[in-house]
Design a protein around this motif. Structure first.
Motif, short mmCIF file in Angstrom:
data_model
loop_
_atom_site.label_atom_id
_atom_site.label_comp_id
_atom_site.label_asym_id
_atom_site.label_seq_id
_atom_site.Cartn_x
_atom_site.Cartn_y
_atom_site.Cartn_z
N GLY A 58 0.56 8.71 4.57
CA GLY A 58 2.00 8.99 4.66
C GLY A 58 2.68 8.72 3.33
N THR A 59 3.99 8.92 3.32
CA THR A 59 4.78 8.78 2.09
C THR A 59 5.84 7.71 2.28
N ASP A 60 6.02 6.89 1.27
CA ASP A 60 7.02 5.81 1.31
C ASP A 60 8.14 6.01 0.29
N LEU A 61 7.84 6.68 -0.80
CA LEU A 61 8.85 6.97 -1.82
C LEU A 61 8.73 8.44 -2.19
N ASP A 73 0.82 -1.21 0.00
CA ASP A 73 0.00 0.00 0.00
C ASP A 73 0.85 1.26 0.00
N SER A 74 2.04 1.20 -0.57
CA SER A 74 2.98 2.32 -0.51
C SER A 74 2.53 3.49 -1.38
N THR A 75 2.99 4.67 -0.99
CA THR A 75 2.66 5.91 -1.68
C THR A 75 3.93 6.60 -2.14
N ALA A 76 3.91 7.07 -3.38
CA ALA A 76 5.04 7.81 -3.95
C ALA A 76 4.64 9.26 -4.18
N VAL A 77 5.54 10.17 -3.85
CA VAL A 77 5.38 11.59 -4.13
C VAL A 77 6.49 12.01 -5.07
N ILE A 78 6.12 12.63 -6.19
CA ILE A 78 7.09 13.00 -7.21
C ILE A 78 6.94 14.48 -7.53
#
Length: 285
Positions: free
Chosen positions: A88-91, A9-14
């Protein structure tokens, strides 16, 4: 930490995610099942990018945010918004960058703009997101987009070179800092693209030059290197193989060790020696 360690369930922010390498990364991460937030300061480009991303996966979870990464409060707000939406953020991929051109004695405003986005954007993004990423105790990655120009610092665009040299130094310090905490599950990585055909490098061209890679090629090169746990992700392109990059980097470091003139690769008294150095390196490979 490698890419496969990320939880389902990871989240990436770019940042800089509405075009180029950032958008290509968002598309690939969505295809791998991550939730993705793309941030950019161009609202129209963000809207177009969101529409294209919603076709990248069967049920994509996409968030967009209009953000100027040169403003620290904007990154703090973005972190809060992502936490509220996804937990939250994971990447984190600090990818936003500009290259409007610069001159050594050019306007201070141009220098401030380039360094504000390219270097301060990476610092602001990391300072806003990293503490929460570490505190979550989950595996994660911070990827900062650098440049070969930040390593070999060729003449012609000093503000860009300074900004990207700063990204390299900051990313190295970040990697060291994170690994001092045995409980920390976040690792840092420095993406060093080659010549990539993006809106940043197009310079009015509508067709990709043969020498350039596409953003997708760059991301497809990056992901296996993240899987391997590489810190320095040095990308080739269709014109410059890794071996030539290595020789250029070694020569630049040799300027210090050998006490040659600054940027001796472009100095008339050392140009022939540089070419001979490259040929010797190719002969060994």
């Amino acid at each position: 930490m490698s890419f496969s360690d990320l939880l389902p369930d990871s989240t990436a922010v770019i940042t800089g995610g509405a075009s180029g390498i950032g958008l290509a990364a968002a598309r690939r991460l969505l295809q791998r099942g991550l939730r993705v937030c793309i941030a950019d300061r161009d609202a129209a480009r963000l809207a177009a990018a969101e529409a294209s991303l919603r076709q990248a996966a069967p049920r994509p979870e996409v968030m967009t945010a209009e953000v100027d990464v040169s403003r620290p409060e904007a990154l703090l707000t973005l972190e809060e918004q992502v936490r509220a939406r996804f937990g939250g953020t994971d990447l984190l991929m600090n990818n936003a960058g500009i290259q409007p051109g610069s001159a050594l004695f050019g306007p201070a405003e141009r220098w401030a703009e380039v360094i504000g986005v390219n270097l301060w954007g990476v610092i602001h993004g990391t300072q806003a997101f990293a503490p929460g990423m570490v505190a979550r105790g989950r595996p994660g990655l911070i990827i900062n987009t650098g440049s070969k120009q930040g390593i070999t610092t060729p003449p012609g665009d000093p503000a860009y070179n300074v900004s990207k040299a700063g990204v390299k130094a900051f990313s190295e310090a970040l990697a060291h800092e994170l690994r001092q905490d045995p409980a920390c599950r976040i690792t840092a990585h420095l993406l060093i693209p080659g010549f990539v055909f993006t809106p940043l490098t197009a310079q009015g061209r509508a067709v990709k030059p043969d020498a350039a890679w596409t953003p997708e090629q760059t991301v497809d090169f990056m992901l296996p290197r993240l899987e391997a746990g590489d810190f320095y992700i040095l990308c080739p392109d269709n014109d410059v193989p890794r071996e030539l990059d290595e020789m250029r980097i070694l020569w630049a470091a040799g300027d210090v060790v050998e006490n040659r003139p600054a940027l001796s690769r472009w100095h008339p008294d050392h140009a022939a020696a540089f070419q001979a150095f490259v040929q010797q390196g190719r002969g060994r490979s």
